[in-house]
Write a protein that holds these residues in place. Structure first.
Motif, PDB file in Angstrom:
ATOM      1  N   HIS A  83       0.826  -1.213   0.000  1.00 33.88           N
ATOM      2  CA  HIS A  83       0.000   0.000   0.000  1.00 33.88           C
ATOM      3  C   HIS A  83       0.857   1.259   0.000  1.00 33.88           C
ATOM      4  O   HIS A  83       1.773   1.396   0.816  1.00 33.88           O
ATOM      5  CB  HIS A  83      -0.897   0.023   1.241  1.00 33.88           C
ATOM      6  N   LEU A  84       0.530   2.185  -0.885  1.00 31.17           N
ATOM      7  CA  LEU A  84       1.278   3.442  -0.978  1.00 31.17           C
ATOM      8  C   LEU A  84       1.207   4.221   0.326  1.00 31.17           C
ATOM      9  O   LEU A  84       2.224   4.700   0.833  1.00 31.17           O
ATOM     10  CB  LEU A  84       0.728   4.288  -2.137  1.00 31.17           C
ATOM     11  N   ASP A  85       0.000   4.348   0.888  1.00 33.45           N
ATOM     12  CA  ASP A  85      -0.148   5.112   2.131  1.00 33.45           C
ATOM     13  C   ASP A  85       0.331   4.326   3.342  1.00 33.45           C
ATOM     14  O   ASP A  85       0.390   4.860   4.451  1.00 33.45           O
ATOM     15  CB  ASP A  85      -1.594   5.583   2.329  1.00 33.45           C
ATOM     16  N   GLY A  86       0.706   3.085   3.144  1.00 31.83           N
ATOM     17  CA  GLY A  86       1.268   2.283   4.219  1.00 31.83           C
ATOM     18  C   GLY A  86       2.780   2.206   4.156  1.00 31.83           C
ATOM     19  O   GLY A  86       3.403   1.527   4.973  1.00 31.83           O
ATOM     20  N   GLY A  87       3.366   2.919   3.188  1.00 28.06           N
ATOM     21  CA  GLY A  87       4.810   2.861   3.023  1.00 28.06           C
ATOM     22  C   GLY A  87       5.470   4.223   3.015  1.00 28.06           C
ATOM     23  O   GLY A  87       6.564   4.392   2.459  1.00 28.06           O
ATOM     24  N   VAL A  88       4.813   5.220   3.610  1.00 24.01           N
ATOM     25  CA  VAL A  88       5.388   6.570   3.647  1.00 24.01           C
ATOM     26  C   VAL A  88       6.511   6.599   4.685  1.00 24.01           C
ATOM     27  O   VAL A  88       6.327   6.164   5.826  1.00 24.01           O
ATOM     28  CB  VAL A  88       4.322   7.628   4.001  1.00 24.01           C
TER      29      VAL A  88
END
Length: 371
Positions: free
Chosen positions: A27-32
């Protein structure tokens, strides 16, 4: 054994980090990056609970390790909050690809929900464009650093809202411009894929690939609906398919298992399971079997011939990487390089790419593991 997020592990003389990998559930928002959250939050005036990247990473990890998917998802309020501008989205996507490359990934699919990134005034089209710009910048940066990587977008709709058909049309519009598939995510229990049948019908009519979050917070009904209503080609997690397996007896390494119809269908059709070991522990997805990685039904599913793949789900929340997940599995279940290669080959075969490109991926994986 302690294996940190950015560390490496040597198996049979080989660096796991340097092995070619395929990431399907990320997930993009899980890898910030925590440092990026702190910096972007300051720019947009978002209050964060900690002032330094290290302290913020600790704060996120503590709240993610709750045993509840609902609690786990609350940490995304922070990451999504800094992804409401074109600049923020592009930067996060660029860094995301750079982190994949550093993890040894040669092909990745990044999933994210455009409808969650509109509070800054951007349109759906504009947020997808911003993320695609970041992906391409990340691919270019990785190439300059000597790493060849390709990343496709999995355009995701939130299962508890009513925008899935709109998001499905958006995904198809971006088909030749970076989007490779569609997903639904968010609260799973109580929100069956059947709620979005119209969107799935449309995607099927356009022959657009679908993966569906199922078999994580909800059980067999969610998997059945993902396959029948969603026409899912892969299962996002899908770990609870093990509930349809009845272990009749064990004798040493020999296990006698009775298959339910659903489990047999998933196994026999080689429908990839996007398993995320650390995340599955954190969210309580494997609570029926235990609370340790050794209790995860991953090995049972693997030994029974399911198409298992290894994924991180959310790098920041789980403080993990694909390298770390593979190292933990190798340590727990005594896997060797041949096993790790199978997991990558399964992922390559399940990638939302034309068959010729999947075959190229398979060749690259074979060459990388042979070296």
């Amino acid at each position: 054994m302690s294996i940190d997020q950015h560390g490496d592990h040597v198996l049979q003389g080989m660096s796991i980090r340097k092995l070619p990998k395929v990431s399907l559930h990320d997930h993009l928002d899980g890898g910030v990056r925590p440092a990026t959250i702190v910096e972007l939050a300051d720019q947009v005036g978002l209050e964060v609970p900690e002032d330094t990247a290290d302290d913020l990473a600790d704060w996120i990890a503590e709240r993610s390790d709750s045993g509840s998917l609902v609690e786990y998802l609350k940490t995304f309020d922070l990451t999504v909050g800094v992804m409401q501008t074109r600049e923020g989205l592009t930067r996060v996507a660029r860094e995301f690809v750079e982190d994949l490359a550093a993890d040894g990934v040669i092909y990745g699919e990044v999933r994210w929900a455009p409808e969650q990134h509109l509070s800054g005034g951007l349109s759906l089209e504009e947020v997808v464009e911003a993320v695609q710009d970041g992906i391409e910048e990340g691919e270019d940066a990785a190439e300059q650093a000597g790493h060849d990587i390709r990343v496709g977008q999995l355009i995701t709709a939130m299962r508890h809202t009513d925008r899935s058909l709109e998001i499905a049309r958006l995904a198809v519009e971006w088909r030749e411009r970076g989007a490779v598939g569609f997903d639904i995510a968010g609260p799973e229990d109580g929100f069956l894929p059947s709620r979005h049948r119209e969107a799935f019908d449309y995607l099927a009519s356009e022959f657009f690939p679908v993966t569906v979050h199922a078999g994580e917070a909800a059980g067999l009904d969610s998997i059945r609906s993902a396959l029948l209503d969603g026409r899912a080609l892969r299962l996002g997690h899908g770990v609870r398919i093990a509930e349809d397996l009845d272990v009749v007896s064990r004798a040493g390494d020999e296990v006698l298992v009775q298959f339910g119809d659903l489990a047999r269908w998933v196994r026999d059709r080689e429908i990839p399971l996007e398993l995320s070991p650390s995340s599955n522990l954190q969210t309580g997805a494997i609570s029926a079997w235990g609370e340790e990685l050794a209790d995860h039904p991953f090995d049972l599913l693997y030994q029974l011939g399911f198409s298992v793949t290894v994924n991180v789900d959310n790098r920041t929340m789980s403080r993990t990487s694909l390298t770390r997940e593979l190292a933990l599995l190798a340590e727990t279940f005594e896997y060797d390089l041949d096993d790790l290669e199978v997991f990558q080959l399964n992922a390559a075969a399940g990638a939302f790419l034309p068959v010729e490109e999947r075959e190229e991926l398979i060749e690259l994986i074979g060459e990388g593991f042979e070296r």
